[in-house]
Design an enzyme around this catalytic site. Sequence first.
Site, PDB file in Angstrom:
ATOM      1  N   LYS A  93       1.045  -1.307   0.029  1.00  0.00           N
ATOM      2  CA  LYS A  93       0.123   0.054  -0.094  1.00  0.00           C
ATOM      3  C   LYS A  93       0.897   1.374   0.099  1.00  0.00           C
ATOM      4  CE  LYS A  93      -4.268  -2.035   1.330  1.00  0.00           C
ATOM      5  NZ  LYS A  93      -3.674  -3.467   1.700  1.00  0.00           N
TER       6      LYS A  93
HETATM    7  C1  LIG Z   1      -4.605  -4.586   1.016  1.00  0.00           C
HETATM    8  C2  LIG Z   1      -3.557  -5.791   0.962  1.00  0.00           C
HETATM    9  C3  LIG Z   1      -4.002  -6.897   0.021  1.00  0.00           C
HETATM   10  C4  LIG Z   1      -5.235  -6.673  -0.900  1.00  0.00           C
HETATM   11  O1  LIG Z   1      -4.924  -5.766  -1.901  1.00  0.00           O
HETATM   12  P1  LIG Z   1      -6.426  -5.149  -2.708  1.00  0.00           P
HETATM   13  O2  LIG Z   1      -6.063  -3.823  -3.563  1.00  0.00           O
HETATM   14  O3  LIG Z   1      -7.311  -4.905  -1.634  1.00  0.00           O
HETATM   15  O4  LIG Z   1      -6.961  -6.366  -3.535  1.00  0.00           O
HETATM   16  C5  LIG Z   1      -2.956  -7.992  -0.096  1.00  0.00           C
HETATM   17  N1  LIG Z   1      -2.128  -7.924   0.508  1.00  0.00           N
HETATM   18  C6  LIG Z   1      -1.635  -7.128   1.531  1.00  0.00           C
HETATM   19  C7  LIG Z   1      -0.339  -7.371   2.307  1.00  0.00           C
HETATM   20  C8  LIG Z   1      -2.294  -6.040   1.600  1.00  0.00           C
HETATM   21  O5  LIG Z   1      -1.996  -5.118   2.746  1.00  0.00           O
END
Ligand SMILES: *Cc1c(COP(=O)(O)O)cnc(C)c1O
Length: 470
Positions: A113
Site C-alpha cells: 500500500k
Molecule cells: C491490502 C492488501 C492486499 C489486498 O489488496 P487489494 O488491493 O485490496 O486487493 C493484499 N495483501 C496485502 C499485504 C495488503 O495489505
Amino acid sequence: MKYISTRDDRTERGFSEILLEGLAPDGGLYLPVAYPKVDAATLERWRALSYADLAFEILSLYIDDIPAADLKRLVSSTYTEAVFGTPQIVPIRALEPGVWLEALSNGPTLAFKDMAMQLLGALFEYELARRGQTLNILGATSGDTGSAAEYAMRGKRGVNVFMLSPHGRMSPFQQAQMFSLQDANIHNIAVEGVFDDCQDIVKAVSADLEFKRNYRIGTVNSINWARMLAQVVYYFAGYFQATAHNAQKVSFAVPSGNFGNICAGHVARMMGLPIERLVLATNENDVLDEFFRTGTYRVRRSAETFETSSPSMDISKASNFERFVFDLLGRDGARTAELFGPALARDGGFSITAEERARIGSFGFVSGRSTHADRLATIRDAWARFGTLIDTHTADGLKVAREHLQPGVPMLVLETALPAKFAATIHEALGREPERPAALRDIESLPKRFTVMPVDASRVKDYIVQHVTA
Ligand SMILES: *Cc1c(COP(=O)(O)O)cnc(C)c1O
C-alpha cells in the site's frame, strides 16, 4: 484526460477535481473516459527508464491539470531508493523456473500500500496548497491501511490524520509502527472496541454532513483513483524486468481483497501492456474467486467473513470491483448502477449473463483460492526449496499462480507484504521468526503517542475539533 463515474452520471471531470474524492456523487467509482493506448515504440522507449521516470510517463497520460515540471518533481521525490530500499524500487527475484516475485513491500510500512499511498501524500499536499485548503483525514484501520496512510501523510502541510484502531487488538509490531510516530499532524485514537466499532464511528462522523463540511473531513480509501493509477506503474516495471523485448507476454498473480491491486493490472492490460493472464488469488474469503468461477457476485455477511492468517484480504465485498464490471459490461453505466445499487441492496449480490461471462476470458482473468493450510505449505516450500521467506498474502498468490502457469509465459507473483509483518504465522510454518529490516528492529521500545477513547462518535468529534489546525 477526463474522468467519468461507473454509474449513470456522465459528467466529465478533471484529475484534480477527483483527486481528493472518494465515490462519485452518484455512488459510482471514477474511471478515465478511455484508456490511453501505449504503442510498441513507446513501450520500447519506456524499457530504459528509471521507476520515477516511468511513473512520470504513465501518470502524464492521465493527469493534464498539473504542470509537467511539478508532476515530475512530486514523482521523483516519492519513488526514491531512500524510501523504497533499492534503485529499482520494485525489484523482481527468481523463484522456480518461470516464476518471479516482484517486491512491492519495501516501503516504510512493509506492505504494497506504500506504493500508492506515498504518492498520494505528495499529491494531496500539492493540491491542497494550490487551493489554499486543508484536509482532515479520518479513517479506521486494523493494520496495513492506517499505517500506510500515516507514513504517507506525516509532516505533510495542510493534512491532519485521525486514525481509529481497536485498542489492544493490533499486533505489537503494527501498534508500534503507528503509535511511535511523533509528527504533530498524526493522531492515533485507540478505540475501546473492535474494528467494526471504529468503522461505525467513521461512518457516523461522515454522516454528519455539517460537521464533515465544517471540519473538511476526507478519506484515503482504496477506491481513490490516484491510488489505482500509482499502482499501474509497477505492472509495467515488473514486465520490463522479466522480459527482453515487447513480443514477450507475462502473467501476474495478485493476492486480492478489495480488487484494488489487480484492477491496476487490468488498467495496464487495457493500455496495451502484453499481459497474458491476471491471476486473482483470494484466501478463504473467496467472494472474488466465486465470481470469476461462476459469474455470481455474492457479498458476505459479517458472520460469513473469516479472520484468516492473510488478514489484509479478509473482505466481505470488494470495493473496487465495480470498475472491472463496468468495463466487462461494455461500460454500460445504467446496468452497472442497477447491479451495484438496487440489486446488491435487495439481493446481496447479482449474476451476470452467460454471454457476459464468456467475455471474462478476453480480459485475461482467472482465479483461485488458498487456505491457511495452503499458506503454511507454500511458505514452507518456498523456504525449503529456494531459501526464500514469503509472507502469508504472497503465499496465497504463489499457491494460485502455480495452478495457472503456462509454458513460455513468465509468471510474476506480486509480493504484497514482508514476512516480518506476520511473524506469528511464519513461526507456525517454520518454527522461526522472520527477520526485520534493521531500522525496525527495536520499534516496540520507542515512545508511543496515542489517545484511548470509548466507542463514542461524539468524543471523536470533540477530539477533532480540539486538534484541527486552522
Ligand atoms: C491490502 C492488501 C492486499 C489486498 O489488496 P487489494 O488491493 O485490496 O486487493 C493484499 N495483501 C496485502 C499485504 C495488503 O495489505
